[in-house]
Write an enzyme that holds these catalytic residues in place. Structure first.
Site, PDB file in Angstrom:
ATOM      1  N   CYS A  83       9.184  -1.456 -27.714  1.00  0.00           N
ATOM      2  CA  CYS A  83       8.683  -2.908 -28.013  1.00  0.00           C
ATOM      3  C   CYS A  83       9.657  -3.881 -28.391  1.00  0.00           C
ATOM      4  O   CYS A  83       9.591  -4.878 -28.084  1.00  0.00           O
ATOM      5  CB  CYS A  83       7.384  -2.769 -29.005  1.00  0.00           C
ATOM      6  N   HIS A 136       5.184  -2.546 -34.666  1.00  0.00           N
ATOM      7  CA  HIS A 136       4.982  -3.089 -33.327  1.00  0.00           C
ATOM      8  C   HIS A 136       5.133  -4.486 -33.168  1.00  0.00           C
ATOM      9  O   HIS A 136       4.580  -5.204 -33.914  1.00  0.00           O
ATOM     10  CB  HIS A 136       3.493  -2.422 -32.820  1.00  0.00           C
ATOM     11  N   HIS A 148       3.747  -6.667 -24.278  1.00  0.00           N
ATOM     12  CA  HIS A 148       4.483  -6.066 -25.264  1.00  0.00           C
ATOM     13  C   HIS A 148       4.585  -4.399 -24.218  1.00  0.00           C
ATOM     14  O   HIS A 148       4.202  -4.283 -23.230  1.00  0.00           O
ATOM     15  CB  HIS A 148       3.540  -5.494 -26.523  1.00  0.00           C
TER      16      HIS A 148
END
Length: 178
Positions: A83, A136, A148
């Site tokens: 990510c 994240h 993402h």
């Protein structure tokens, strides 16, 4: 073969070459000296490009990565992205801006904003059970969606902020823009 088909066939190589070339405005933007102001607290502020133009560049670069494989620690198109590697790659290639490597460090280097003020190009952070509150990160692309690189299903993709999994784990919206 009629004349219009012959002309079309002759034009195809030129059209394909044009699609693969970089538009002139991008070269001008990326060839300018980077004017990214950093304070002593290692905050990143993007000042060298118009916000709307930056948003479009970030979204286009992010969208071009959809389908790229997830790879833990990955930071390039050849091997895949995690990510934060995806975010770092997009900002570097779209705007010429170097960002920290981890989601946690990106959160620390950016300015927290109210989620209602999210604009395309801002970052959205989640706690997905990692060792950090900011485990994240995704790139907000507007209309309640973000791009993402999730480890589940293994490819870069878009997601709705309202997705129950992410809505429950959302920990903040941040920006590098003033």
């Amino acid at each position: 073969m009629n004349t219009s088909k012959k002309i079309l066939l002759l034009c195809v190589p030129f059209l394909l070459a044009a699609c693969g070339s970089t538009p002139k405005h991008r070269a001008e933007v990326s060839s300018k000296p980077k004017q990214v102001a950093r304070s002593s607290a290692s905050q990143v502020h993007i000042t060298h490009i118009d916000r709307d133009q930056a948003a479009q560049e970030l979204m286009l670069h992010g969208m071009s990565l959809i389908g790229t494989p997830y790879r833990y620690g990955g930071s390039d198109t050849a091997t895949g992205f995690d990510c934060s590697g995806m975010i770092q790659f997009v900002y570097q290639n779209a705007l010429g801006v170097s960002l920290p490597r981890t989601a946690r460090d990106m959160a620390a280097a950016s300015r927290r904003i109210d989620p209602s003020r999210l604009k395309t190009g801002d970052l959205v952070f989640f706690n997905t059970g990692g060792s950090s509150k900011y485990s994240h990160v995704g790139l907000y692309i507007g209309n309640g969606e973000f791009i993402h690189a999730p480890s589940s299903k293994g490819v870069i993709r878009t997601e709705k902020m309202s997705n129950p999994y992410f809505a429950k784990r959302f920990v903040g919206a941040h920006t590098f823009f003033n």
